[in-house]
Enzyme design. Structure first.
Site, mmCIF file in Angstrom:
data_model
loop_
_atom_site.group_PDB
_atom_site.id
_atom_site.type_symbol
_atom_site.label_atom_id
_atom_site.label_comp_id
_atom_site.label_asym_id
_atom_site.label_seq_id
_atom_site.Cartn_x
_atom_site.Cartn_y
_atom_site.Cartn_z
ATOM 1 N N LYS A 209 0.830 -1.199 0.000
ATOM 2 C CA LYS A 209 0.000 0.000 0.000
ATOM 3 C C LYS A 209 0.866 1.252 0.000
ATOM 4 O O LYS A 209 1.804 1.363 0.788
ATOM 5 C CB LYS A 209 -0.922 0.034 1.221
ATOM 6 N N GLU A 259 -10.578 11.874 10.819
ATOM 7 C CA GLU A 259 -9.695 10.810 11.319
ATOM 8 C C GLU A 259 -8.979 11.172 12.619
ATOM 9 O O GLU A 259 -8.199 12.129 12.672
ATOM 10 C CB GLU A 259 -8.648 10.437 10.255
#
Length: 452
Positions: A209, A259
């Protein structure tokens, strides 16, 4: 004492300062406060003549802070290793046992590269004056730094700062912005190249990723009040963290981000895996269908699981216990929805915030996995300096701290608004779909700027 109006609160704090005996306190950092009647925090902040100006509002708390001035700070502009930052952090943290003393600030996404002027690799400020709201209760606070300071000079500085306070003024009404131009870095061609490199079987086998991001620069010819912009953004996404840092008149960083990096209360830690994205529906049925598709989507589920596992892995050596939700839930914002897993830990004795910052940030949701090869790819290929975008912003003191990840954010400069958005690139990612995701993540702020 009953809550006072602003002018009475200023007089009361001034009297307290004049009468305060600096010989008696054991802490070098001193804080005085009075209860005050309700004041619109962002409007009050925007009206003040003092810098820096700082705003913080938690995502799931009833707490709101507007703060001005600089009683004490630590600021790293040049390249420095994290050990220096950790030492500076511990020095600040040890200066007071008062749980109401707070340093507000942030660390850059990548502390090994050049960062934005005034913001630096890391900057935390103990403000001179704070307006704090907890639920429906408001307080006006003044901080003094008597560590190696002339206490009489510090007293005068605090009194002068109180005397300069202005009453809140209504924020300017939002107006549609005339865009003179738009520039994306990387542009769409370069973006496609980068996504194709990351998803190449040989690369992704070693680095599963990489979170690629884009800087979108909007050229404008009018002045934008950053606090008006943040207030509008707050109205669109009330269930996000909202914060802003304005160290001088010419540069303001604001964020309305969903977040959390972490929240610490003594040894109890709360964090989360927030990764995997889709849009909102035009009606309830379509919205529910999109949420169900997001939950079942293998690419997004894989992305969220990678983030969850990484957080558990890095917290385990620092904790007596780590627990994470096995199945994600859907976290909804005004224009998009994310996969979300809650994570809780009981920290080992002695673990501090900076150890947590080093372990958790940059998260796989903004950097990638494994961390170092993903960060190296971003440094070498992305083509711009992220600065505090995707950095960690929040506050700390000896007993508690809270940090958010500045993913939905903007840097406002004279004649220019800098917007940021990122997308996690994993196996199965397609460049065109990820570019659309970047556009979706800018929808809210662009609608505020261009549709009013």
């Amino acid at each position: 004492m009953a809550a006072l109006i602003l002018s009475q609160a200023i007089s009361s704090l001034t009297d307290k300062l004049k009468q305060f005996n600096f010989q008696s306190p054991s802490d070098p950092i001193i804080q005085l406060s009075v209860s005050i009647k309700a004041i619109p925090a962002i409007a009050w902040l925007s009206a003040q003549p003092i810098y820096p100006r700082i705003y913080w509002k938690g995502r799931d708390t009833e707490e709101e802070v507007s703060a001005i001035g600089n009683c004490k700070d630590f600021f790293y502009e040049e390249a420095s290793d994290d050990n220096q930052l950790a030492m500076a952090y511990q020095e600040q943290r040890a200066l007071s046992n008062n749980q109401d003393i707070r340093y507000y600030g942030g660390v850059a996404f990548d502390r090994t590269t050049e960062s934005w002027p005034e913001f630096g690799r890391a900057r935390f400020v103990l403000p001179r004056i704070e307006l704090r709201r907890s639920g429906t209760e408001y307080k006006l606070l003044v901080n003094l730094n008597c560590e190696n300071q002339d206490t009489e000079s510090e007293r005068r500085n605090a009194i002068d700062s109180l005397a300069s306070l202005a009453a809140p003024k209504p924020l300017p009404p939002p107006n549609k912005v005339s865009l003179l131009g738009r520039n994306d870095r990387p542009d769409r061609y370069h973006w496609t190249e980068l996504v194709n490199k990351v998803t190449h079987p040989k690369f992704i086998k070693e680095t599963p990723k990489v979170v690629l991001s884009r800087l979108t620069q909007l050229e404008i010819n009018e002045e934008i009040n950053p606090w008006m912009l943040l207030a509008c953004w707050q109205g669109r996404n009330p269930n996000s963290f909202q914060f802003g840092f304005q160290f001088s008149p010419d540069s303001t960083f604001i964020s309305c981000t969903p977040e959390r990096l972490f929240r610490r209360r003594q040894r109890e830690l709360f964090t989360e895996a927030l990764a995997g994205t889709t849009t909102r529906g035009l009606n309830q049925e379509e919205d529910a269908l999109l949420a169900t598709q997001l939950m079942k989507d293998s690419k997004n589920s894989h992305e969220n699981q990678l983030v969850r596992q990484h957080i558990v892995d890095v917290l385990t050596p620092l904790s007596n216990y780590v627990g994470a939700e096995e199945t994600p839930k859907v976290f909804k914002l005004s224009h998009i929805q994310h996969l979300h897993r809650s994570i809780r830990a009981e920290l080992k004795p002695g673990v501090d915030d900076f150890q947590l910052l080093l372990a958790l940030h940059p998260t796989p949701a903004v950097g990638g996995l494994p961390k170092e090869p993903a960060m190296n790819f971003i440094r070498q290929r992305e083509g711009y300096n992220r600065g505090w975008y995707a950095g960690a912003c929040g506050y700390f003191n000896k007993y508690e701290s809270e940090f958010a990840v500045a993913i939905r954010s903007a840097l406002i400069e004279p004649g220019r608004i800098n917007l940021f958005a990122g997308a996690g690139i994993v196996s199965g990612s397609e460049a065109d779909a990820e570019w659309v995701e970047l556009e979706n993540k800018l929808t809210t702020i662009l609608s505020i700027l261009t549709e009013l």
